[in-house]
Design a protein around this motif. Structure first.
Motif, mmCIF file in Angstrom:
data_model
loop_
_atom_site.group_PDB
_atom_site.id
_atom_site.type_symbol
_atom_site.label_atom_id
_atom_site.label_comp_id
_atom_site.label_asym_id
_atom_site.label_seq_id
_atom_site.Cartn_x
_atom_site.Cartn_y
_atom_site.Cartn_z
ATOM 1 N N GLU A 103 90.531 15.932 -48.857
ATOM 2 C CA GLU A 103 90.372 16.400 -50.232
ATOM 3 C C GLU A 103 91.434 15.774 -51.128
ATOM 4 O OE1 GLU A 103 90.240 20.696 -50.246
ATOM 5 O OE2 GLU A 103 88.961 20.701 -48.462
ATOM 6 N N ARG A 104 91.132 15.732 -52.388
ATOM 7 C CA ARG A 104 92.041 15.155 -53.379
ATOM 8 C C ARG A 104 93.174 16.131 -53.666
ATOM 9 N NH1 ARG A 104 92.576 14.946 -59.037
ATOM 10 N NH2 ARG A 104 93.299 12.909 -59.734
ATOM 11 N N LEU A 105 94.389 15.609 -53.715
ATOM 12 C CA LEU A 105 95.567 16.409 -54.036
ATOM 13 C C LEU A 105 95.835 16.297 -55.527
ATOM 14 C CD1 LEU A 105 97.960 18.022 -52.820
ATOM 15 C CD2 LEU A 105 99.166 15.843 -52.612
ATOM 16 N N ARG A 106 95.954 17.426 -56.164
ATOM 17 C CA ARG A 106 96.303 17.430 -57.593
ATOM 18 C C ARG A 106 97.819 17.442 -57.702
ATOM 19 N NH1 ARG A 106 91.552 17.724 -59.789
ATOM 20 N NH2 ARG A 106 89.968 19.155 -59.060
ATOM 21 N N LEU A 107 98.358 16.343 -58.215
ATOM 22 C CA LEU A 107 99.809 16.166 -58.261
ATOM 23 C C LEU A 107 100.375 16.657 -59.585
ATOM 24 C CD1 LEU A 107 99.860 12.609 -56.731
ATOM 25 C CD2 LEU A 107 100.477 14.734 -55.597
ATOM 26 N N GLU A 108 101.426 17.464 -59.485
ATOM 27 C CA GLU A 108 102.091 17.968 -60.677
ATOM 28 C C GLU A 108 103.359 17.187 -60.994
ATOM 29 O OE1 GLU A 108 102.678 22.166 -60.445
ATOM 30 O OE2 GLU A 108 100.611 22.513 -59.831
ATOM 31 N N SER A 109 104.002 16.664 -59.956
ATOM 32 C CA SER A 109 105.257 15.957 -60.193
ATOM 33 C C SER A 109 104.981 14.536 -60.665
ATOM 34 C CB SER A 109 106.112 15.923 -58.928
ATOM 35 O OG SER A 109 105.504 15.110 -57.962
ATOM 36 N N SER A 110 105.845 14.056 -61.522
ATOM 37 C CA SER A 110 105.690 12.685 -61.989
ATOM 38 C C SER A 110 106.629 11.796 -61.186
ATOM 39 C CB SER A 110 106.005 12.589 -63.482
ATOM 40 O OG SER A 110 107.341 12.955 -63.719
ATOM 41 N N THR A 111 106.114 10.684 -60.757
ATOM 42 C CA THR A 111 106.890 9.713 -60.008
ATOM 43 C C THR A 111 106.386 8.324 -60.353
ATOM 44 O OG1 THR A 111 107.543 8.965 -57.808
ATOM 45 C CG2 THR A 111 105.354 9.931 -57.997
ATOM 46 N N ASP A 112 107.264 7.365 -60.257
ATOM 47 C CA ASP A 112 106.867 5.976 -60.482
ATOM 48 C C ASP A 112 106.251 5.369 -59.233
ATOM 49 O OD1 ASP A 112 107.807 6.101 -63.070
ATOM 50 O OD2 ASP A 112 109.778 5.288 -62.557
ATOM 51 N N GLU A 113 106.484 5.988 -58.084
ATOM 52 C CA GLU A 113 105.990 5.487 -56.804
ATOM 53 C C GLU A 113 104.506 5.808 -56.672
ATOM 54 O OE1 GLU A 113 105.643 3.401 -53.820
ATOM 55 O OE2 GLU A 113 107.725 3.589 -54.463
ATOM 56 N N THR A 114 103.717 4.834 -56.263
ATOM 57 C CA THR A 114 102.278 5.068 -56.111
ATOM 58 C C THR A 114 101.891 5.502 -54.706
ATOM 59 O OG1 THR A 114 101.904 2.732 -55.643
ATOM 60 C CG2 THR A 114 101.645 3.448 -57.934
ATOM 61 N N MET A 115 102.770 5.278 -53.724
ATOM 62 C CA MET A 115 102.483 5.689 -52.348
ATOM 63 C C MET A 115 103.636 6.561 -51.883
ATOM 64 S SD MET A 115 101.032 2.017 -51.214
ATOM 65 C CE MET A 115 102.071 1.185 -52.379
ATOM 66 N N CYS A 116 103.439 7.863 -51.930
ATOM 67 C CA CYS A 116 104.515 8.821 -51.687
ATOM 68 C C CYS A 116 104.395 9.519 -50.340
ATOM 69 C CB CYS A 116 104.513 9.897 -52.768
ATOM 70 S SG CYS A 116 105.104 9.308 -54.355
ATOM 71 N N VAL A 117 105.550 9.909 -49.829
ATOM 72 C CA VAL A 117 105.641 10.784 -48.676
ATOM 73 C C VAL A 117 105.198 12.164 -49.134
ATOM 74 C CG1 VAL A 117 107.245 11.937 -47.100
ATOM 75 C CG2 VAL A 117 107.593 9.524 -47.687
ATOM 76 N N VAL A 118 104.408 12.838 -48.321
ATOM 77 C CA VAL A 118 104.029 14.224 -48.597
ATOM 78 C C VAL A 118 104.802 15.102 -47.623
ATOM 79 C CG1 VAL A 118 102.160 15.908 -48.612
ATOM 80 C CG2 VAL A 118 101.746 13.582 -49.421
ATOM 81 N N ARG A 119 105.530 16.084 -48.186
ATOM 82 C CA ARG A 119 106.316 16.987 -47.350
ATOM 83 C C ARG A 119 106.000 18.435 -47.680
ATOM 84 N NH1 ARG A 119 112.136 14.064 -47.423
ATOM 85 N NH2 ARG A 119 112.449 15.374 -49.243
ATOM 86 N N VAL A 120 106.080 19.240 -46.645
ATOM 87 C CA VAL A 120 106.069 20.696 -46.772
ATOM 88 C C VAL A 120 107.474 21.098 -46.365
ATOM 89 C CG1 VAL A 120 105.111 22.861 -45.953
ATOM 90 C CG2 VAL A 120 103.621 20.868 -46.200
ATOM 91 N N GLY A 121 108.289 21.467 -47.342
ATOM 92 C CA GLY A 121 109.697 21.691 -47.054
ATOM 93 C C GLY A 121 110.332 20.363 -46.670
#
Length: 137
Positions: A103-121
């Motif tokens: 599913e598509r993740l709705r991102l709230e944070s702004s970042t210049d990086e287009t390929m980000c690490v996803v973390r839970v904690g």
């Protein structure tokens, strides 16, 4: 055919992009699977792979290709994600599960990086393309 890649050519951009400690890749070698163009990472003490099956058994696919436009993979971002200080998106367990289901993740944070690490904690669960909101392969 599998051939070794120069360590610094692969490690340095990843270290800079994700704010990683310089020693994070010291125990690994990088290999190019010429048939697919993919970059693989395997422990430095393992036998040099001679074919794609061997490198798959020894390591992890870390980049979609060796060019500067090669995209990091979910496996790579899971491996390095806990140590990343840049290019990180924090999500809830529910969002991480949704991303894993495709599913598509709705991102709230702004970042210049287009390929980000996803973390839970502090636990890295994969990667996301911030331009689309979908998980990296």
């Amino acid at each position: 055919m599998i051939r070794a890649l120069p360590f610094q050519a692969i490690a340095r951009p990843l270290i800079e992009r994700y704010g990683l400690p310089r020693s994070i890749f010291n125990d690994f070698n990088f290999w190019l699977a010429e048939a697919t163009g993919e970059v693989w990472m395997a422990p430095a003490l393992s036998s040099p792979p001679t074919d794609l099956e061997t490198v798959r058994g020894q390591g992890w696919r870390v980049l979609t290709d060796a060019s500067p436009s090669g995209r990091p993979t979910r496996d790579l971002l899971r491996i390095i994600g806990a140590d990343a200080t840049r290019g990180v998106v924090q999500v809830s367990e529910a969002d991480a599960a949704a991303l894993e289901r495709g599913e598509r993740l709705r991102l709230e944070s702004s970042t210049d990086e287009t390929m980000c690490v996803v973390r839970v904690g502090h636990r890295a669960v994969g990667g996301v393309d911030t331009t689309t909101g979908f998980a990296l392969p």
